[in-house]
Design a protein around this motif. Structure first.
Motif, mmCIF file in Angstrom:
data_model
loop_
_atom_site.group_PDB
_atom_site.id
_atom_site.type_symbol
_atom_site.label_atom_id
_atom_site.label_comp_id
_atom_site.label_asym_id
_atom_site.label_seq_id
_atom_site.Cartn_x
_atom_site.Cartn_y
_atom_site.Cartn_z
ATOM 1 N N ARG A 1 100.114 13.781 -5.385
ATOM 2 C CA ARG A 1 98.825 13.668 -6.075
ATOM 3 C C ARG A 1 97.655 13.926 -5.139
ATOM 4 N N ALA A 2 97.925 13.920 -3.829
ATOM 5 C CA ALA A 2 96.858 14.201 -2.865
ATOM 6 C C ALA A 2 96.789 15.693 -2.525
ATOM 7 N N ILE A 3 97.610 16.488 -3.204
ATOM 8 C CA ILE A 3 97.535 17.939 -3.026
ATOM 9 C C ILE A 3 96.841 18.507 -4.258
ATOM 10 N N LEU A 4 95.654 19.048 -4.044
ATOM 11 C CA LEU A 4 94.809 19.446 -5.168
ATOM 12 C C LEU A 4 94.678 20.953 -5.254
ATOM 13 N N GLY A 5 94.788 21.433 -6.471
ATOM 14 C CA GLY A 5 94.508 22.842 -6.697
ATOM 15 C C GLY A 5 93.021 23.048 -6.882
ATOM 16 N N GLU A 6 92.523 24.131 -6.301
ATOM 17 C CA GLU A 6 91.126 24.519 -6.501
ATOM 18 C C GLU A 6 91.126 25.898 -7.135
ATOM 19 N N TYR A 7 90.229 26.133 -8.102
ATOM 20 C CA TYR A 7 90.105 27.444 -8.748
ATOM 21 C C TYR A 7 88.682 27.936 -8.524
ATOM 22 N N GLY A 8 88.573 28.985 -7.785
ATOM 23 C CA GLY A 8 87.257 29.551 -7.523
ATOM 24 C C GLY A 8 87.338 31.061 -7.503
ATOM 25 N N MET A 9 86.205 31.691 -7.572
ATOM 26 C CA MET A 9 86.151 33.148 -7.546
ATOM 27 C C MET A 9 84.935 33.583 -6.761
ATOM 28 N N THR A 10 85.064 34.707 -6.105
ATOM 29 C CA THR A 10 83.928 35.242 -5.357
ATOM 30 C C THR A 10 82.710 35.399 -6.256
ATOM 31 N N GLU A 11 82.938 35.715 -7.515
ATOM 32 C CA GLU A 11 81.840 36.006 -8.432
ATOM 33 C C GLU A 11 81.133 34.745 -8.917
ATOM 34 N N LEU A 12 81.631 33.571 -8.550
ATOM 35 C CA LEU A 12 81.032 32.312 -9.011
ATOM 36 C C LEU A 12 80.374 31.558 -7.852
ATOM 37 N N SER A 13 79.598 30.524 -8.218
ATOM 38 C CA SER A 13 79.027 29.628 -7.210
ATOM 39 C C SER A 13 79.620 28.229 -7.332
#
Lengths: 374, 351
Positions: free
Chosen positions: A261-273
């Motif tokens: 549970r301490a391993i978190l997925g992050e979703y980001g994109m260059t096109e976003l802030s």
């Protein structure tokens, strides 16, 4: 619009966006509604970004009549590879992030005149979702390149931002462990060995970097201090063997001696802030695979052909409304499939191609255009 | 296994006879082709115009000369335009006394019709096999028509000594010279686009127009008008969901980057010279790009060279030196009907 007026309007919109971020950080009510700022951004961008003005006109949308964010078209991520997506003079760009994927050699570019809004959004939501319960100084270990080596990577920028916030005194050498394109496993092991066991650390990695790390460790443990947490982000992009998310998480948890549970997925994109996070660290009932948004961003699954929102619970393409994207595109149309679920949205990746008709080359065959975190 | 050249020529000519018989009876199989391909009945009829029924002696000699003789060729038809099985069978027959064919599961009509016509005429060289495991083939050649991934899968499974000839997906490009009458060129190119709803590896997806942006814009407008006129005569068929999604994405991004004429049924985008080339998806979409010099023409083609199968132009002599050497050079309007003198796809490294 004259340049000084445009700049003044942009500054005002940045201030409004940061006010939202600040209110969230302080636990205050939002200073204004999502749609109010979204419509303000849309009108400004339609006047100041020629491509967006054309897109609105082609759709028959009058920005001055828009009432809600959903009234305005989203900019496809491909547009960032084809044309300028910024509302200022090119010489005013303070930073330009570029996508790792290309379209026949062209990389997508997201230029920013004022990076403070990006930084505030990333840091505040990162503090809530990833640094939850930690008080600086906290060592940050990045299984990735330093800003010096990857100056146009938005992901590297974010990692450096986190490192500066949590461990202001730490040197680049003690923070970033991909050097000249190679993973410095021994350097990382030595750094981990030198850490005090009472202070948790934050380890930041792309999914493929994590796979490389696990492969390099070859079954050996790299125990992080209790309370540590790990961010994993992005796909594999052919840079490592592919591992299913659950399996990678289990392997990483076993090797790094942290709870899953301490391993978190992050979703980001260059096109976003703005970035989106799994909430397993902060919400007891949260599960992996479900990402949450901050109040200044929304992920709306839309029908890929009509671009209308799909029914609740149905799968659609991600239309991402990001109010921190002040000078570029407040609404971006990604290629990832998503589904709204309780507590957030599920990220389902790209659609598998249907069996093609004919021998005409398919777009995806021709373009190696990955748009994830760059 | 040694047939004389004349025998091999005669074998291929007989196959063309079967093609003529199939063409005469095309009304019987056209509905099935329309259902499988998504083409409208008018689109199927237009596609049949690209079915080779005749070839000159020189063309057939070139085809036979290019086909290395072997005992057996197994043809795997995976993804192609619906008339492509004829050339595939001709190449196989030129190479081998025995030809086994696995028709496309999605679109088997023309291959099956050709094989039936052959059987009716007492021709024993061909055999339809629907479930052959390519790893069982002990010798000879496998000719695979499909995506890169399909070809790679077959290559990985065959026994040593079995030769795999891959015919992969690709695209066409058009080059409009400075001398061209833009309306005439646009109308001719529109025919190449409309055929098979642009799903062929010869189908043009990008048109390079010599001259400045204004001239390219005039050509884009003329092409838009020509596609509109073709739509009235040969309506576009159904797109697959993926194709529709790609089309929408392309149209919106192209609108953002420049100017787009048309909308749902067809669209033409104008790109800036030197800008990243955004190749449109199949379905009657074209990107037009100006080129102020020969060098700009070559530069626009360079990133796509490995994907270009055909180049259509009104000035072949001028363009020959600029196009990739392997590309089939045709007149505009004739891109879908290359001579039957060898494989459509002449890109190197396909064996």
């Amino acid at each position: 619009m004259s340049r000084p007026c445009r700049r003044e309007e942009s500054d005002g919109l940045h201030a409004r966006a940061r006010a939202m971020v600040l209110a969230f950080e302080r636990g205050h009510a939002m200073p204004e509604g999502f749609d109010a700022l979204a419509v303000g951004l849309a009108r400004f961008q339609a006047r100041s970004v020629p491509g967006y003005g054309r897109l609105c006109a082609a759709r028959g949308v009058d920005p001055d009549r828009a009432q809600r964010a959903s009234d305005m078209p989203a900019v496809p991520t491909d547009a960032f590879k084809l044309a300028p997506v910024f509302a200022f003079d090119p010489g005013d760009a303070r930073v330009t992030f570029r996508t790792s994927g290309t379209m026949l050699g062209a990389r997508g570019a997201h230029a920013m005149r004022d990076v403070r809004t990006y930084d505030a959004a990333a840091l505040v939501f990162g503090r809530v979702m990833l640094f939850h319960g930690l008080a600086p100084p906290v060592p940050v270990l990045v299984v990735g390149p330093s800003p010096g080596e990857a100056p146009d990577s938005s992901l590297t920028h974010m990692c450096a931002l986190f490192a500066r916030a949590l461990a202001p005194e730490a040197s680049v050498e003690r923070t970033f462990f991909v050097r000249e394109g190679a993973l410095d496993v021994e350097g990382l092991r030595a750094r981990v060995a030198s850490l005090a066991t009472a202070v948790p650390v934050v380890l930041l990695a792309t999914s493929f970097a994590l796979v490389h790390l696990l492969d390099a460790l070859d079954g050996r443990a790299l125990p992080l201090p209790p309370g540590s947490r790990v961010m994993q982000t992005g796909g594999f992009k052919g840079k490592s063997r592919e591992v299913a998310p659950g399996e990678l998480r289990r392997e990483a948890a076993r090797t790094l001696r942290v709870p899953e549970r301490a391993i978190l997925g992050e979703y980001g994109m260059t096109e976003l802030s703005t970035q989106f996070w799994e909430a397993t660290l902060v919400h007891q009932g949260a599960r992996h695979g479900v990402y949450v948004e901050p109040p200044w961003a929304r992920v709306v699954p839309v029908d890929p052909e009509t671009l209308a929102p799909v029914a609740e619970g149905a799968v659609g393409i991600a239309r991402i409304e990001d109010l921190a994207n002040v000078d570029s595109a407040f609404a971006v149309l990604a290629q990832d499939r998503v589904r709204r679920v309780e507590g957030g949205f599920e990220l389902l990746g790209r659609a598998a191609d249907a069996t093609p008709r004919g021998c005409s080359i398919a777009l995806d065959e021709m373009l190696s255009s990955t748009n994830e975190s760059g | 296994m040694s047939r004389t050249v004349d025998t091999r020529l005669a074998d291929v000519r007989r196959l063309l006879g079967f093609a003529r018989a199939v063409y005469e009876e095309r009304a019987r199989i056209a509905p099935g082709i329309a259902a499988a391909t998504g083409l409208t009945p008018e689109g199927v009829e237009l596609g049949f115009e690209s079915l080779e029924q005749e070839a000159s002696d020189a063309e057939l000699r070139a085809l036979v000369a290019g086909a290395e003789e072997t005992r057996h060729v197994h043809v795997v038809l995976s993804a192609n335009v619906f008339v492509a099985p004829l050339r595939a069978l001709a190449l196989a027959r030129a190479a081998a006394e025995r030809v086994t064919v696995r028709p496309s599961p999605r679109d088997p009509a023309l291959a099956v019709a050709l094989l039936q016509a052959a059987a009716s005429a007492g021709e024993e060289a061909f055999e339809q096999v629907d479930d052959r495991e390519v790893a069982d083939l002990e010798a000879g050649e496998i000719h695979v028509y499909g995506r890169d991934a399909t070809i790679a899968t077959v290559r990985a499974r065959v026994r040593p000594g079995v030769v795999v000839r891959g015919h992969a997906a690709g695209m066409g490009m058009a080059v409009v010279s400075l001398r061209a009458d833009l309306d005439v060129a646009a109308d001719a190119l529109a025919r190449d686009v409309v055929a098979f709803d642009q799903r062929g590896c010869l189908s043009p997806r990008v048109a390079i127009v010599r001259g400045n942006a204004a001239r390219a814009g005039r050509f884009a407008e003329a092409l838009h008008a020509a596609l509109g006129s073709w739509e009235a005569r040969v309506p576009r068929g159904r797109l697959l969901e993926d194709e529709g999604i790609d089309a929408r994405r392309w149209r919106d991004a192209a609108t953002f980057a420049g100017r787009v004429w048309g909308a749902d049924r067809w669209a033409v985008a104008l790109a800036a010279e030197g800008a990243a080339l955004y190749v449109p998806p199949a379905g009657r979409h074209l990107t037009v790009v100006p080129a102020s010099s020969d060098r700009a023409v070559a530069a626009a083609m360079a990133p796509l060279a490995g994907r270009i199968v055909a180049v259509g132009t009104d000035a072949p002599a001028e363009i020959a030196g600029l196009a990739p050497g392997h590309a089939r050079l045709s007149a505009l309007g004739a891109m879908q009907r290359p001579p039957l003198d060898g494989p459509v796809d002449r890109r190197p490294g396909r064996v």
